[in-house]
Scaffold this active site. Structure first.
Site, PDB file in Angstrom:
ATOM      1  N   LYS A   1      -8.620  -1.134  -5.316  1.00  0.00           N
ATOM      2  CA  LYS A   1      -8.776  -1.086  -6.764  1.00  0.00           C
ATOM      3  C   LYS A   1     -10.251  -0.841  -7.139  1.00  0.00           C
ATOM      4  CE  LYS A   1      -4.724  -4.019  -7.629  1.00  0.00           C
ATOM      5  NZ  LYS A   1      -4.238  -5.308  -8.203  1.00  0.00           N
TER       6      LYS A   1
ATOM      7  N   GLU B   1       6.073   4.678  -5.183  1.00  0.00           N
ATOM      8  CA  GLU B   1       4.625   4.729  -5.404  1.00  0.00           C
ATOM      9  C   GLU B   1       3.990   5.895  -4.642  1.00  0.00           C
ATOM     10  OE1 GLU B   1       3.464   0.729  -4.351  1.00  0.00           O
ATOM     11  OE2 GLU B   1       4.367  -0.102  -6.163  1.00  0.00           O
TER      12      GLU B   1
ATOM     13  N   PHE C   1      -0.622  -9.601 -19.684  1.00  0.00           N
ATOM     14  CA  PHE C   1      -1.837  -9.045 -19.089  1.00  0.00           C
ATOM     15  C   PHE C   1      -1.758  -7.535 -18.858  1.00  0.00           C
ATOM     16  CE2 PHE C   1       0.841 -10.714 -15.643  1.00  0.00           C
ATOM     17  CZ  PHE C   1       0.988  -9.589 -14.829  1.00  0.00           C
TER      18      PHE C   1
ATOM     19  N   ASN D   1      -8.444  -8.526  -8.140  1.00  0.00           N
ATOM     20  CA  ASN D   1      -7.976  -8.887  -6.783  1.00  0.00           C
ATOM     21  C   ASN D   1      -8.027  -7.735  -5.784  1.00  0.00           C
ATOM     22  OD1 ASN D   1      -5.793  -7.515  -7.785  1.00  0.00           O
ATOM     23  ND2 ASN D   1      -4.295  -9.145  -7.461  1.00  0.00           N
TER      24      ASN D   1
ATOM     25  N   TYR E   1       2.794   0.658 -12.857  1.00  0.00           N
ATOM     26  CA  TYR E   1       3.035  -0.760 -13.185  1.00  0.00           C
ATOM     27  C   TYR E   1       4.137  -0.926 -14.237  1.00  0.00           C
ATOM     28  CZ  TYR E   1      -1.040  -2.429 -10.521  1.00  0.00           C
ATOM     29  OH  TYR E   1      -1.927  -2.777  -9.519  1.00  0.00           O
TER      30      TYR E   1
ATOM     31  N   ARG F   1       1.744  -6.612   2.998  1.00  0.00           N
ATOM     32  CA  ARG F   1       1.663  -7.677   1.983  1.00  0.00           C
ATOM     33  C   ARG F   1       1.078  -8.960   2.583  1.00  0.00           C
ATOM     34  NH1 ARG F   1       2.468  -6.810  -3.594  1.00  0.00           N
ATOM     35  NH2 ARG F   1       3.256  -8.929  -3.745  1.00  0.00           N
TER      36      ARG F   1
ATOM     37  N   HIS G   1      -4.124  -3.186  -3.947  1.00  0.00           N
ATOM     38  CA  HIS G   1      -2.686  -3.113  -4.230  1.00  0.00           C
ATOM     39  C   HIS G   1      -1.941  -2.800  -2.939  1.00  0.00           C
ATOM     40  CE1 HIS G   1       1.170  -1.998  -5.951  1.00  0.00           C
ATOM     41  NE2 HIS G   1       1.165  -0.996  -5.079  1.00  0.00           N
TER      42      HIS G   1
END
Ligand code: IDP
Ligand code: MG
Length: 174
Positions: free
Chosen positions: A35, A152, A83, A138, A75, A111, A141
């Site tokens: 990110k 994706e 958010f 964070n 998203y 993950r 992704h």
């Protein structure tokens, strides 16, 4: 003297070619993105290193200044969350490094390597556990299922941007 494996790989242990379903499982792909905060903080290399060292194969990578439209599609499942606007703003605040990594269990293991969504709940040793503090920053992704990975990957990459090659490490990993 025991038998000696050749530099080409431990062929004696792997005499038969894997069946088609086994081969397909070894080609599972996940979408990973560093990110904007991960790019700005200089953590791209560390993230690539972790996926490389684990044994996953990099089959696509590019830097992207993502459009709001792309991010809203990416998203879409979170569009009702409070958010969401902040998330789109964060993700479009600078370039991201989009990648596709391939290997057995790439989605689930990816993950685990990321840690939890909230870095504060992520164990040390995970990427989010080691490199960030706040859920809104964070740094990485990772796809949460094979189905979302496929969606994706096709959202972020054209077919011709993904490469097919045999890694020389293959027979030492499987
Ligand atoms: P994931 O990235 O671990 O899959 P998701 O629930 O899919 O987590 O959320 C997507 C992203 O939205 C998170 O990585 C994080 O950047 C952001 N996010 C999730 N929950 C919150 C929150 O409560 N506040 C701010 N941002 C959040
Ligand atoms: Mg998610």
């Amino acid at each position: 003297m025991g038998s000696v494996s050749s530099a080409a790989g431990p062929t004696a242990v792997c005499a038969e070619a894997p069946s088609a379903p086994v081969m397909a499982a070894l080609k599972e792909r996940t979408f990973i993105a560093v990110k904007p905060d991960g790019v700005q903080r200089g953590i791209i290399g560390e993230i690539i290193k972790r996926f490389e060292q684990k044994g996953f194969k990099l089959v696509g990578m590019k830097m992207v200044q993502a459009s709001e439209d792309l991010l809203m599609q990416h998203y879409i499942d979170l569009k009702e969350r409070p958010f969401f606007p902040t998330l789109i703003n964060y993700m479009s605040s600078g370039p991201v490094v989009a990648m596709v990594w391939e290997g057995k269990g790439a989605v689930k293991t990816g993950r685990v390597m990321l840690g939890e969504t909230d870095p504060a709940k992520s164990s040390p040793g995970t990427i989010r556990g080691d490199y960030c503090i706040d859920v809104g920053k964070n740094i990485i992704h990772g796809s949460d299922s094979v189905e979302s990975a496929n969606k994706e990957i096709s959202l972020w990459f054209k077919d011709e941007e993904l490469v097919t090659y045999t890694s020389c490490a293959f027979s030492w990993l499987y």
